[in-house]
Write a protein that holds these residues in place. Sequence first.
Motif, PDB file in Angstrom:
ATOM      1  N   GLU A 270       0.874  -1.144  -0.109  1.00  0.00           N
ATOM      2  CA  GLU A 270       0.008  -0.076  -0.056  1.00  0.00           C
ATOM      3  C   GLU A 270       0.905   1.190  -0.250  1.00  0.00           C
ATOM      4  O   GLU A 270       1.768   1.325   0.925  1.00  0.00           O
ATOM      5  CB  GLU A 270      -0.795   0.090   1.040  1.00  0.00           C
ATOM      6  N   ARG A 271       0.964   1.902  -1.172  1.00  0.00           N
ATOM      7  CA  ARG A 271       1.685   3.211  -1.252  1.00  0.00           C
ATOM      8  C   ARG A 271       0.664   4.453  -1.519  1.00  0.00           C
ATOM      9  O   ARG A 271      -0.477   4.326  -1.477  1.00  0.00           O
ATOM     10  CB  ARG A 271       2.664   3.280  -2.339  1.00  0.00           C
ATOM     11  N   THR A 272       1.387   5.562  -1.603  1.00  0.00           N
ATOM     12  CA  THR A 272       0.656   6.780  -2.173  1.00  0.00           C
ATOM     13  C   THR A 272       1.239   7.299  -3.320  1.00  0.00           C
ATOM     14  O   THR A 272       2.451   7.481  -3.620  1.00  0.00           O
ATOM     15  CB  THR A 272       0.968   7.831  -0.896  1.00  0.00           C
ATOM     16  N   SER A 273       0.086   7.522  -4.283  1.00  0.00           N
ATOM     17  CA  SER A 273       0.662   8.165  -5.446  1.00  0.00           C
ATOM     18  C   SER A 273       1.286   9.467  -5.335  1.00  0.00           C
ATOM     19  O   SER A 273       1.011  10.140  -4.337  1.00  0.00           O
ATOM     20  CB  SER A 273      -0.367   8.040  -6.474  1.00  0.00           C
ATOM     21  N   THR A 274       1.647  10.291  -6.584  1.00  0.00           N
ATOM     22  CA  THR A 274       2.447  11.204  -6.508  1.00  0.00           C
ATOM     23  C   THR A 274       1.073  12.482  -6.229  1.00  0.00           C
ATOM     24  O   THR A 274       1.535  13.559  -5.920  1.00  0.00           O
ATOM     25  CB  THR A 274       2.966  11.687  -7.931  1.00  0.00           C
ATOM     26  N   ASN A 275      -0.018  12.104  -6.463  1.00  0.00           N
ATOM     27  CA  ASN A 275      -1.053  12.957  -6.086  1.00  0.00           C
ATOM     28  C   ASN A 275      -1.610  12.830  -4.808  1.00  0.00           C
ATOM     29  O   ASN A 275      -2.667  13.549  -4.668  1.00  0.00           O
ATOM     30  CB  ASN A 275      -2.076  13.304  -7.271  1.00  0.00           C
ATOM     31  N   GLY A 276      -1.273  12.211  -4.081  1.00  0.00           N
ATOM     32  CA  GLY A 276      -1.490  11.766  -2.794  1.00  0.00           C
ATOM     33  C   GLY A 276      -2.816  10.878  -2.313  1.00  0.00           C
ATOM     34  O   GLY A 276      -3.077  10.550  -1.226  1.00  0.00           O
ATOM     35  N   GLU A 277      -3.070  10.070  -3.691  1.00  0.00           N
ATOM     36  CA  GLU A 277      -3.921   8.966  -3.579  1.00  0.00           C
ATOM     37  C   GLU A 277      -3.517   7.729  -3.112  1.00  0.00           C
ATOM     38  O   GLU A 277      -2.388   7.391  -3.439  1.00  0.00           O
ATOM     39  CB  GLU A 277      -4.808   8.986  -4.974  1.00  0.00           C
ATOM     40  N   PRO A 278      -4.424   7.004  -2.367  1.00  0.00           N
ATOM     41  CA  PRO A 278      -3.574   5.577  -2.115  1.00  0.00           C
ATOM     42  C   PRO A 278      -3.609   4.735  -3.186  1.00  0.00           C
ATOM     43  O   PRO A 278      -4.362   4.936  -4.339  1.00  0.00           O
ATOM     44  CB  PRO A 278      -4.968   4.933  -1.121  1.00  0.00           C
ATOM     45  N   LEU A 279      -2.437   3.914  -3.262  1.00  0.00           N
ATOM     46  CA  LEU A 279      -2.111   3.203  -4.443  1.00  0.00           C
ATOM     47  C   LEU A 279      -1.712   1.811  -3.867  1.00  0.00           C
ATOM     48  O   LEU A 279      -1.027   1.467  -3.057  1.00  0.00           O
ATOM     49  CB  LEU A 279      -0.843   3.800  -4.983  1.00  0.00           C
ATOM     50  N   THR A 280      -2.376   0.716  -4.669  1.00  0.00           N
ATOM     51  CA  THR A 280      -2.056  -0.541  -4.522  1.00  0.00           C
ATOM     52  C   THR A 280      -0.915  -1.037  -5.349  1.00  0.00           C
ATOM     53  O   THR A 280      -1.078  -1.114  -6.541  1.00  0.00           O
ATOM     54  CB  THR A 280      -3.110  -1.460  -4.284  1.00  0.00           C
ATOM     55  N   VAL A 281       0.268  -1.747  -4.832  1.00  0.00           N
ATOM     56  CA  VAL A 281       1.264  -2.086  -5.963  1.00  0.00           C
ATOM     57  C   VAL A 281       1.311  -3.703  -5.808  1.00  0.00           C
ATOM     58  O   VAL A 281       1.928  -4.279  -4.756  1.00  0.00           O
ATOM     59  CB  VAL A 281       2.446  -1.276  -5.630  1.00  0.00           C
ATOM     60  N   TRP A 282       1.078  -4.503  -6.586  1.00  0.00           N
ATOM     61  CA  TRP A 282       1.264  -5.916  -6.376  1.00  0.00           C
ATOM     62  C   TRP A 282       2.636  -6.382  -6.980  1.00  0.00           C
ATOM     63  O   TRP A 282       3.330  -5.557  -7.606  1.00  0.00           O
ATOM     64  CB  TRP A 282       0.195  -6.689  -7.348  1.00  0.00           C
ATOM     65  N   SER A 283       3.149  -7.441  -6.440  1.00  0.00           N
ATOM     66  CA  SER A 283       4.348  -7.911  -6.516  1.00  0.00           C
ATOM     67  C   SER A 283       4.711  -8.307  -7.891  1.00  0.00           C
ATOM     68  O   SER A 283       5.903  -8.531  -8.182  1.00  0.00           O
ATOM     69  CB  SER A 283       4.938  -8.856  -5.477  1.00  0.00           C
ATOM     70  N   ILE A 284       3.498  -8.749  -8.722  1.00  0.00           N
ATOM     71  CA  ILE A 284       3.957  -9.027 -10.044  1.00  0.00           C
ATOM     72  C   ILE A 284       3.644  -7.774 -11.042  1.00  0.00           C
ATOM     73  O   ILE A 284       2.159  -7.459 -10.930  1.00  0.00           O
ATOM     74  CB  ILE A 284       3.085 -10.516 -10.296  1.00  0.00           C
ATOM     75  N   ALA A 285       4.403  -7.387 -11.779  1.00  0.00           N
ATOM     76  CA  ALA A 285       4.217  -6.432 -12.906  1.00  0.00           C
ATOM     77  C   ALA A 285       4.082  -6.718 -14.153  1.00  0.00           C
ATOM     78  O   ALA A 285       4.757  -7.510 -14.387  1.00  0.00           O
ATOM     79  CB  ALA A 285       5.235  -5.243 -12.380  1.00  0.00           C
ATOM     80  N   HIS A 286       3.170  -6.252 -14.721  1.00  0.00           N
ATOM     81  CA  HIS A 286       3.236  -6.366 -16.309  1.00  0.00           C
ATOM     82  C   HIS A 286       3.629  -5.325 -17.029  1.00  0.00           C
ATOM     83  O   HIS A 286       3.293  -4.291 -16.697  1.00  0.00           O
ATOM     84  CB  HIS A 286       1.857  -6.402 -16.564  1.00  0.00           C
TER      85      HIS A 286
END
Length: 303
Positions: A270-286
Motif C-alpha cells: 500500500e503506497r501513496t501516489s504522486t497526487n496523494g491518492e492511495p495506491l496498491t502495488v502488487w508484486s507481479i508487474a506487467h
Amino acid sequence: MAWFLFIDESGHDRKASPYEVLAGVAVRDRLLWHLVNELHEAEIRLFGRRYSAGSGELKGTKILKAKVFQHARLNVPVDPLEVSTLAKSALDDGSKAGIRELKGLALAKTQYVGAVFNLCDKHSCRVFASVVETSAPATTSGGLRKDYAYLFERFFYFLQEESIHDQRAGRVAAEQGIVVFDELEKTKSHLLIDQTHRYFKETATGRQRASLIIPEPFFVHSDLTTGVQIADLAAYCISWGFRTNRMTKPPRPELAPFVEQIARLRHRAERTSTNGEPLTVWSIAHITDLRTNAEKLEDIWDG
C-alpha cells in the motif's frame, strides 16, 4: 534479519513462451533450511528418490510441459499409493517404462509442483515477477533493464513493510534483502553485475533501495540451488498461466491450480501516489515497454 530473493527467468529465448518473465522468490533466512529440507522430503515421497540426483533438474520446461499432463491423463489405473514406486521405476530406467510408469511419473511431477508452492506458503515466502510482452520495445540505454528495476522496486516495498512490522514488534534492525541470480554466461553475468552496481550507486532511486537491498548480487548454479529452482517453476507458471485483465494471451488451463497458489504468494504493498491518492502495488508487474522515459520522448519527437 534477512530475506533471500532467488531469481530466475522464463521465455527469454523468445521461442514459444507467451511472455518473458523474470521471477523472484523471497525466503526468510531462518526459514530457508527448513524449506529446503521439506522440499527434499517431498521429492523422495513423490518420486521414490531425489529427482534432482545426478543430472536431473526440476525445471518448469521439463516437469510442466504439455506432454506431462497428457501422460497424467493416460487411461490406465494408477492407485495414489503406487505413484512413488512407478515414478522411481521410470526415473531409474526410462527405456523400460510402460504406460503406468509414465503416468506415475507425470502424476509425481504435477503433485511435486503443488507441494512446492504449498511449502512456500507454509514458510511465508513471497513471489515477485516482471512479466514482459514479447513485443515490448527494447531499451538501448545500456542501463539496468526495466524488468529488473521493477522487481527490485517491489522487493524494496516488501522489505520496507517487513521492517516496519519488526519495529512495532520491538526488533530494531531493518530487514535486508540478498539477491541470488541463476548464473548466466560469464560475459552476461559481468554485464548484469555492472548494471546492478551502477543502478544502486548512480541513481537516486537505486541509492534509496540500497538501504535495504544489498547491491552485490550472488550468482549460483540453478541445478545446485533449491531456491532458484523454485523461482524457475514460478516463472514458468506465470508465463504460461498467470493473467491480469491486460494480459491477453491465452493461458494453459492445466496450470490453473498452480497459478492460484502463486497468486496467494504475491505481496500487496500500500503506497501513496504522486497526487496523494492511495495506491496498491502488487508484486507481479506487467510491462509493455522496456524503454526509458527519455527514449519514449525521443521516439515521439522523431515521429
